[in-house]
Design a protein around this motif. Structure first.
Motif, mmCIF file in Angstrom:
data_model
loop_
_atom_site.group_PDB
_atom_site.id
_atom_site.type_symbol
_atom_site.label_atom_id
_atom_site.label_comp_id
_atom_site.label_asym_id
_atom_site.label_seq_id
_atom_site.Cartn_x
_atom_site.Cartn_y
_atom_site.Cartn_z
ATOM 1 N N GLY A 49 13.964 -22.584 13.812
ATOM 2 C CA GLY A 49 14.826 -23.821 13.397
ATOM 3 C C GLY A 49 16.081 -22.873 12.857
ATOM 4 N N THR A 50 17.087 -23.800 12.544
ATOM 5 C CA THR A 50 18.292 -23.246 12.181
ATOM 6 C C THR A 50 18.388 -23.911 11.030
ATOM 7 O OG1 THR A 50 19.467 -25.177 13.065
ATOM 8 C CG2 THR A 50 19.317 -22.969 14.474
ATOM 9 N N TYR A 51 19.384 -23.234 10.210
ATOM 10 C CA TYR A 51 19.758 -23.881 8.900
ATOM 11 C C TYR A 51 21.125 -24.291 9.121
ATOM 12 C CZ TYR A 51 16.236 -20.999 6.505
ATOM 13 O OH TYR A 51 14.885 -20.558 5.936
ATOM 14 N N ASP A 52 21.170 -25.546 8.337
ATOM 15 C CA ASP A 52 22.406 -26.625 8.815
ATOM 16 C C ASP A 52 23.289 -26.709 7.706
ATOM 17 O OD1 ASP A 52 19.465 -28.147 9.867
ATOM 18 O OD2 ASP A 52 21.256 -27.662 11.206
ATOM 19 N N TYR A 53 22.824 -26.302 6.432
ATOM 20 C CA TYR A 53 23.669 -26.237 5.315
ATOM 21 C C TYR A 53 23.696 -25.191 4.493
ATOM 22 C CZ TYR A 53 23.238 -31.496 5.882
ATOM 23 O OH TYR A 53 23.098 -32.438 6.646
ATOM 24 N N TRP A 54 25.017 -24.615 4.071
ATOM 25 C CA TRP A 54 24.811 -23.301 3.291
ATOM 26 C C TRP A 54 25.704 -23.450 2.323
ATOM 27 C CZ3 TRP A 54 22.764 -18.825 5.224
ATOM 28 C CH2 TRP A 54 22.248 -18.736 6.487
ATOM 29 N N GLY A 55 25.354 -22.569 1.193
ATOM 30 C CA GLY A 55 26.321 -22.496 -0.136
ATOM 31 C C GLY A 55 27.022 -21.393 0.011
ATOM 32 N N GLN A 56 28.010 -21.012 -1.104
ATOM 33 C CA GLN A 56 29.090 -20.157 -1.151
ATOM 34 C C GLN A 56 28.516 -18.840 -1.287
ATOM 35 O OE1 GLN A 56 28.145 -21.701 -3.465
ATOM 36 N NE2 GLN A 56 28.417 -20.226 -5.320
ATOM 37 N N GLY A 57 27.599 -18.870 -1.665
ATOM 38 C CA GLY A 57 27.281 -17.416 -1.984
ATOM 39 C C GLY A 57 27.248 -16.700 -3.313
ATOM 40 N N THR A 58 26.401 -15.804 -4.119
ATOM 41 C CA THR A 58 26.631 -15.421 -5.260
ATOM 42 C C THR A 58 26.519 -13.849 -5.126
ATOM 43 O OG1 THR A 58 26.008 -15.471 -7.669
ATOM 44 C CG2 THR A 58 24.312 -15.752 -6.027
ATOM 45 N N LEU A 59 27.440 -13.105 -5.895
ATOM 46 C CA LEU A 59 27.138 -11.535 -5.715
ATOM 47 C C LEU A 59 26.020 -10.998 -6.570
ATOM 48 C CD1 LEU A 59 28.366 -8.831 -4.443
ATOM 49 C CD2 LEU A 59 30.138 -9.020 -6.380
ATOM 50 N N VAL A 60 25.408 -10.089 -6.151
ATOM 51 C CA VAL A 60 24.341 -9.465 -6.999
ATOM 52 C C VAL A 60 24.854 -7.850 -6.691
ATOM 53 C CG1 VAL A 60 21.839 -8.680 -7.125
ATOM 54 C CG2 VAL A 60 22.547 -11.054 -6.593
ATOM 55 N N THR A 61 24.944 -7.153 -7.574
ATOM 56 C CA THR A 61 25.227 -5.484 -7.523
ATOM 57 C C THR A 61 24.432 -4.992 -8.508
ATOM 58 O OG1 THR A 61 27.588 -6.224 -7.500
ATOM 59 C CG2 THR A 61 26.957 -3.905 -8.181
#
Length: 121
Positions: A106-118
């Motif tokens: 199945g597909t993901y329908d909602y997405w967040g904006q992302g957070t950077l991990v370094t």
């Protein structure tokens, strides 16, 4: 509907971070949610997923045994505990949610904006 990822930052190799994904606008307590990541110059890849009940999880081989996905449906929030971090874990981490309850398909329908991990080595 909004998914807000947070908790990213700079950490040394072998360190730990916990990411959070707060959902608003609707409840996802019956829906599968997941984490993805995209490293510089690479395609986005799957990291982990968790069913609405929280009793079933699925991990990419690259993070199995080091990362733990969990959720608190009362808070409409999902987490990703990342331990023993490696330089190759450096990426923007995105949270996502399905409108279905399937774990593996199945597909993901909602997405967040992302957070950077370094992760520094």
């Amino acid at each position: 509907v909004q998914l807000q990822a947070s908790g990213g930052g700079l950490v040394q190799a072998e360190g730990s971070l916990r990411l959070s994904c707060a959902a608003s606008g609707r409840s996802f307590s019956r829906n599968t949610m997941g984490w993805f990541r995209q490293a510089p110059g690479k395609e986005r890849e799957f990291v982990a997923a968790i069913k609405g009940s929280g009793d079933s999880t699925f991990y990419a081989d690259s993070v199995k045994g080091r990362f733990t996905i969990s959720r608190d449906n009362a808070k409409n929030t999902m987490y990703l505990q990342m331990n023993s971090l490696k330089a190759e874990d450096t990426a923007v981490y995105y949270c996502a949610a399905k409108t279905s309850s399937t774990l593996y398909v199945g597909t993901y329908d909602y997405w967040g904006q992302g957070t950077l991990v370094t992760v520094s080595s």
